[in-house]
Design an enzyme around this catalytic site. Structure first.
Site, mmCIF file in Angstrom:
data_model
loop_
_atom_site.group_PDB
_atom_site.id
_atom_site.type_symbol
_atom_site.label_atom_id
_atom_site.label_comp_id
_atom_site.label_asym_id
_atom_site.label_seq_id
_atom_site.Cartn_x
_atom_site.Cartn_y
_atom_site.Cartn_z
ATOM 1 N N LYS A 391 0.794 -1.233 0.000
ATOM 2 C CA LYS A 391 0.000 0.000 0.000
ATOM 3 C C LYS A 391 0.825 1.281 0.000
ATOM 4 C CE LYS A 391 -0.456 0.050 5.031
ATOM 5 N NZ LYS A 391 -1.378 0.073 6.168
ATOM 6 N N SER A 430 -10.167 -2.473 0.090
ATOM 7 C CA SER A 430 -9.561 -1.622 -0.932
ATOM 8 C C SER A 430 -9.264 -0.243 -0.354
ATOM 9 C CB SER A 430 -10.477 -1.529 -2.155
ATOM 10 O OG SER A 430 -9.812 -0.890 -3.230
ATOM 11 N N LYS A 433 -7.448 5.338 -2.885
ATOM 12 C CA LYS A 433 -6.457 5.609 -3.933
ATOM 13 C C LYS A 433 -6.745 4.839 -5.209
ATOM 14 C CE LYS A 433 -2.776 6.847 -0.707
ATOM 15 N NZ LYS A 433 -3.664 6.918 0.466
ATOM 16 N N VAL A 473 -6.176 5.337 7.495
ATOM 17 C CA VAL A 473 -6.563 4.777 8.785
ATOM 18 C C VAL A 473 -5.588 5.267 9.850
ATOM 19 C CG1 VAL A 473 -6.944 2.661 10.082
ATOM 20 C CG2 VAL A 473 -7.543 2.763 7.661
ATOM 21 N N GLY A 475 -3.237 5.516 12.793
ATOM 22 C CA GLY A 475 -2.420 4.579 13.539
ATOM 23 C C GLY A 475 -2.019 3.339 12.779
ATOM 24 N N SER A 476 -2.435 3.226 11.501
ATOM 25 C CA SER A 476 -2.041 2.049 10.731
ATOM 26 C C SER A 476 -0.579 2.152 10.329
ATOM 27 C CB SER A 476 -2.919 1.911 9.484
ATOM 28 O OG SER A 476 -2.706 3.015 8.614
ATOM 29 N N VAL A 480 0.481 8.733 8.393
ATOM 30 C CA VAL A 480 1.231 9.977 8.551
ATOM 31 C C VAL A 480 1.349 10.392 10.021
ATOM 32 C CG1 VAL A 480 -0.796 11.484 8.293
ATOM 33 C CG2 VAL A 480 1.456 12.326 7.634
ATOM 34 N N ARG A 565 5.382 13.358 -3.716
ATOM 35 C CA ARG A 565 6.130 12.153 -4.056
ATOM 36 C C ARG A 565 5.581 11.565 -5.354
ATOM 37 N NH1 ARG A 565 5.205 8.883 1.370
ATOM 38 N NH2 ARG A 565 3.095 9.583 0.849
#
Length: 644
Positions: A391, A430, A433, A473, A475-476, A480, A565
């Site tokens: 991901k 999914s 994005k 999500v 804390g995944s 960020v 990016r």
């Protein structure tokens, strides 16, 4: 024992710093001696009262002998009821009852003796009013002495603790706020000193709660403006506040450099570890919304005593799915992941937390069909939750072949096996994005969506294929927020790709609840999207996180813009341009009606892109992805030339 060993050491070392609060407790004989003095004073006061009432004592015994008899009796009952054994500074109502019982026993015994001598010798030895006075006065004096010592030591402790305690206000003056304040005040280990309560009402009231003042909202704001306060923070109860109200107060506190503390739930207030539950508020608390609440009866029916497969089960989303499924009493949960250490850590956690659940942890790569097929043949899966994926946008942009092999081939393997072995429901996780993708990762997930949907109407298929799509999500892994938190902890700088970049956010439990609900609600072939609320500007997010950490943005912690990016876009979308939505039974969950492809067409194209991925021919991989996903336009990427 007067002093503890460490305190004695300090004295022996001639340290001249000593506090009365260092005194541990007096020897029990000293307490008994003090109680005897108090009873003697009580006898004297009772005698003076009798004299003042112009009443004369009986002369059966000389008064000094009578008084000695009373004291002796009282000491006997003090010994019997152990009134002198309690540590005075920690006196409780039990100690008060012991004093009352000892003195009451003394009074009853005196009255008993009085009537024995009366019936034996025809004379009484003691005045009944004198016994009543003595009982009341001695109880009062003995209890007052203990209360005074207790209050004195508490005052010393409070004074000592106030030097390092943080002065805070409680936001709110309702029953919950008072209960939390009471718990904090009664817990000496907590480093907080409650100064008062902030009322949400602007009507002035001259009342106190727990001895603390109640200040109106407007008066508190006024005191902040004129800097007329010496508090360091405010404790708020997040569960009782609406998001707008929470945002208002948080912004106000941050602007005035006040620490913001989050109160624990009432259940945790009763815990001995409450000190660990009062924490500074985190950015997740401000972004969090109330979770979806649906009827769990149907969800439990779908999982009860069923065998469930969770791919990517060691990842942040997959692990939470495992946790939630474990609560539904399944027959078995098979957790599959290709990351060895995270899978092992997940196994340790799950076996400890859910010892009654039958787990099977499988180390496998979903792109390896020969590895997966025996697993499907061995277990009679009722539900497959497919959360395994690559991901990270920049990494997949640099390695499109790996992204296709996992996100496309891996999904294809799992979906075909689910159909072949008659799995009841296949639920794919999914991402937003995949909508109008600008990067390889999003395009690969969109291709996976198209393939999964195409299987629904394939002849002979009985599996219901369902897709869930949501944003970032909290804390995944790779989120960020943990990244910013690490940068702030290091003293900065905080790096942001673009000042205008925005993202949708949701919590891990919310995301997984959507997955479970979709798996239950779906009839097959749907793409479920979630009402993510308003998008969040990443720059504002970073500034808030810096302020919540006690720093000033661009002063204490610098913010640096690094540029978008490869493959990154400013705005994420949950719906494609030509998609429409259909409502579901819940207002927060919708069905996206995206364009679909026929199985033969998508099967041929996926085989083609997979073959090029095995050869690591990057340009051809991306070209085929663009032919499948017509809306895929590369952004800030080496593949932009393919769009021309």
């Amino acid at each position: 024992m007067l002093f503890s060993k460490p305190q004695k050491t300090r004295i022996y070392l001639r340290e001249n710093v000593f506090s009365l609060s260092d005194l541990r407790y007096l020897p029990r004989w000293v307490i008994l001696f003090i109680d005897i003095i108090i009873t003697s004073i009580s006898i004297l006061v009772s005698h003076l009262l009798i004299v003042g009432l112009d009443v004369k004592h009986y002369k059966f015994f000389p008064l000094p002998l009578m008084f000695c008899l009373i004291i002796s009796l009282n000491v006997f009952f003090m010994y019997l009821f152990k009134t002198y054994l309690g540590v005075i500074r920690h006196s409780t109502f039990i100690d008060l009852f012991k004093i009352i019982f000892a003195n009451l026993s003394t009074a009853i015994t005196l009255v008993f003796f009085n009537y024995i001598t009366y019936f034996t010798f025809g004379e009484k030895i003691i005045l009944i009013p004198f016994v009543g006075f003595y009982f009341a006065i001695s109880c009062l004096f003995l209890f007052t002495f203990r209360l005074f010592v207790k209050t004195f030591f508490n005052a010393i402790k409070e004074n000592k603790r106030s030097s390092y305690r943080k002065k805070i206000y409680i936001l709110g003056d309702d029953d919950t706020s008072v209960a939390i304040a009471q718990a904090i005040i009664s817990n000496p280990n907590l480093p907080f000193d409650i100064c008062g309560f902030i009322s949400n009402q602007d009507k002035k009231v001259r009342i106190k709660l727990l001895g603390k003042s109640v200040i109106t909202k407007s008066d508190f704001i006024k005191s902040l403006k004129i800097k007329d306060h010496d508090i360091s923070g405010v404790l708020l109860i997040k569960e009782t506040m609406q998001k707008d109200e929470l945002d208002f107060w948080v912004n106000l506190f941050l602007e005035n450099n006040l620490k913001i503390y989050k109160a624990p739930s009432m259940q945790k207030l009763r815990s001995n570890e409450m000190i660990n539950h009062i924490k500074t508020i985190q950015i997740e608390d401000l972004l969090n919304r109330k979770p979806i609440k649906l009827d769990n009866t149907e969800i439990k029916k779908r999982h009860f005593q069923k065998t469930i497969l969770v791919t990517g089960g060691a990842g942040s989303i997959g692990k939470e799915i495992v946790r939630q499924v474990a609560l539904l009493e399944p027959l078995q949960i098979v957790v599959l992941d290709q990351s060895e250490t995270p899978l092992y850590d997940t196994e340790l956690e799950m076996r400890e937390t859910y010892p009654h659940i039958n787990f099977k942890f499988v180390l496998a790569d979903i792109s390896n069909l020969s590895r997966l097929e025996p697993i499907f043949a061995k277990y009679n899966f009722s539900m497959v939750y497919h959360a395994a994926a690559y991901k990270h946008v920049p990494l997949v942009e640099e390695n499109p072949h790996e992204g296709v092999l996992v996100n496309v081939l891996g999904t294809k393997n799992l979906a075909l096996l689910s159909s072949k072995f008659g799995v009841n429901r296949f639920v794919m996780v999914s991402t937003d994005k995949a909508v109008n993708p600008t990067n390889v990762m999003g395009a690969s997930k969109r291709v996976a969506e198209l393939f999964v949907q195409s299987l629904q109407n394939l002849e002979g298929n009985t599996t219901k294929f369902i897709t869930t799509r949501f944003g970032n999500v909290l804390g995944s892994n790779g989120s960020v927020i943990p990244h910013f938190r690490k940068q702030i902890a290091k003293g900065g700088p905080v790096t942001i790709t673009h000042p205008d970049i925005v993202r949708y956010f949701m919590t891990i439990p919310e995301a997984c609840e959507l997955v479970l609900n979709a798996g239950t609600m779906g009839k097959g072939g749907e793409i479920y999207v979630f009402d993510m609320g308003d998008p969040v500007k990443i720059l504002d997010l970073a500034k808030r996180m810096i302020k919540l950490s006690g720093f000033e943005p661009d002063i204490d912690i610098k913010i640096i813009f690094t540029g978008l990016r490869p493959g990154e876009k400013l705005y994420e979308e949950l719906l494609s341009d030509n998609a429409r939505t259909l409502p579901t039974s819940h207002e927060k969950i919708m069905i996206s009606k995206d364009p679909t492809m026929h199985f033969d067409e998508i099967d041929e194209l996926t085989e083609l892109v997979i073959n090029f991925s095995r050869k690591e021919e990057k340009q051809e991989i991306v070209r085929i992805l663009k032919s499948i996903v017509k809306e895929f336009k590369s952004n800030n990427s080496i593949y932009e030339s393919l769009d021309k």
